[in-house]
Design an enzyme around this catalytic site. Structure first.
Site, short mmCIF file in Angstrom:
data_model
loop_
_atom_site.label_atom_id
_atom_site.label_comp_id
_atom_site.label_asym_id
_atom_site.label_seq_id
_atom_site.Cartn_x
_atom_site.Cartn_y
_atom_site.Cartn_z
N SER A 16 -11.07 0.37 3.21
CA SER A 16 -10.52 0.03 4.31
C SER A 16 -9.65 1.22 4.89
O SER A 16 -9.06 1.84 4.40
CB SER A 16 -9.51 -0.86 4.16
N ARG A 42 0.75 -1.15 0.13
CA ARG A 42 0.04 0.11 -0.08
C ARG A 42 0.84 1.35 -0.21
O ARG A 42 0.60 2.33 0.67
CB ARG A 42 -0.76 0.21 1.12
N GLU A 61 -4.79 4.08 6.04
CA GLU A 61 -4.62 3.48 4.51
C GLU A 61 -4.80 4.89 3.70
O GLU A 61 -3.96 5.07 2.74
CB GLU A 61 -5.32 2.68 3.99
#
Length: 373
Positions: free
Chosen positions: A263, A186, A365
């Site tokens: 998320s 990520r 995130e």
């Protein structure tokens, strides 16, 4: 190279970026930023301009001396209630074309503003494998290398060959090879900082009616196959869309659970010693779901940690925020009128309680703009 026709089907249930107001890059559009994000949160900007091509993006960026925010789909960004004090450039460039091909593969160049799921639908329709398990993810193509977007066993880093950028430091336009993009879980060199503005992305895809080997156990079960099996591309896409919709992860204006950034926390990646300490702390409830990685690292389920720390699906937060009723990792603007401060207060409470219970720190995130956790 011969011309290759590209089928671009209309994607049901995914907002069409072309429906956004489009103006010349140098025309200012005042107004709050909430309408440009999937959370529906964020204050106003000093100035907002819309760019409909790579050239307009560059021109808009060059014209700015103050702070600048590049915003496309707005699906992975949290903007503070005070907004953004500089210029926001809305990326609305569209299109994809084949730039290289052989008997076994094609390389497709995709403009940064192309809606991501439109691209995935087109690759499936054309029999190009490599992105099918990333179906249903909201946002733009240009954002995917920034986050190294991944889901259901695929990551964009596996198919990206290069990212075309405008370099704000030296004023050049060039393609950064995938090997130099710093792809990680990520993350990438593009995620933090504003040196590079993504203009387009090149993906090398396999000519095949079948998906890549299915790696994700949940997806394999839903498809009725074994991990490692291959399935028709359309089947993989359909099942991924169904699984995501069941978790509130496909945008739906009628479903408040989708008023989120997907998320909110990444899955923690722990070294072996830290993972063993986590297991000791969780001994009374069992081992957390985990996946071994390289160099002895272990990725742990953030959703499990959140749930076991007492934050179950639907858990209410302040000001009309809530954890999604479908997925523990999604924090939602359930009321539609919540403030960013409310969402961050909920996220902070979750982070602190998970750390107190398990000794593991969760990290957000999405990119936080003019706000902090």
């Amino acid at each position: 190279m011969g011309a290759t026709a590209i089928t671009q089907p209309k994607v049901k249930g995914v907002p069409d970026a072309s429906a956004q107001p489009t103006t010349a890059a140098d025309r200012a559009i005042p107004g709050p930023l909430a309408s440009y994000t999937t959370l529906g949160m964020g204050g106003s900007a000093a100035r907002v301009v819309t760019a409909g091509s790579a050239e307009e993006i560059i021109r808009a960026v060059r014209a700015v001396d103050e702070q600048i925010l590049i915003l496309a789909g707005g699906s992975n960004v949290v903007i503070g209630d005070s907004g953004f004090p500089g210029t926001v450039v809305l990326v609305r460039s569209r299109g994809l074309r084949v730039v290289a091909e052989d008997a076994g593969s094609v390389t497709v160049r995709v403009e940064a503003g192309e809606p991501w799921d439109d691209l995935v639908a087109a690759t499936v329709a054309n029999g190009w494998a490599g992105l099918e398990c990333l179906s249903g993810i909201p946002g733009s193509t240009g954002a995917t290398p920034i986050q190294n977007v991944g889901a259901y066993g695929q990551e964009v880093a596996e198919t990206i060959t290069g990212v075309e950028v405008y370099d704000r430091v030296d004023g050049t336009r060039r393609i950064i090879p995938a090997a130099d993009c710093g792809f990680a879980y990520r993350g990438s060199i593009f995620k933090y900082g504003d040196r590079w503005v993504v203009l387009s992305v090149d993906f090398r895809l396999t000519r095949s009616p079948l998906s890549g080997p299915v790696r994700y156990a949940e997806l394999a079960r839903a498809l009725g196959v074994e991990v490692g099996d291959q399935v028709p591309l359309a089947d993989a896409r359909a099942v991924v869309l169904r699984l995501r919709a069941g978790k509130g992860m496909v945008l739906d204006a009628t479903d408040p659970d989708t008023r989120s950034v997907g998320s909110f926390f990444t899955n923690p990646v722990l070294d072996g010693a830290t993972y063993e300490l986590l297991r000791e702390r969780a001994a009374d409830i069992g081992d957390p779901p985990a996946w071994p990685g390289s160099d002895g690292m272990v990725k742990v389920s953030a959703a499990w940690l959140i749930d076991k720390a007492g934050f179950t699906k639907g858990h209410p937060g302040p000001g009309g925020t809530a954890i999604s009723s479908k997925h523990t990792l999604a924090l939602t603007n359930r009321s539609g009128t919540a403030q960013t401060a409310d969402l961050l207060a909920l996220a902070r409470d979750i982070r602190d309680q998970v750390h107190a219970r398990f000794g593991v720190t969760l990290h957000p995130e999405p990119v936080l703009i003019n706000c902090a956790l």
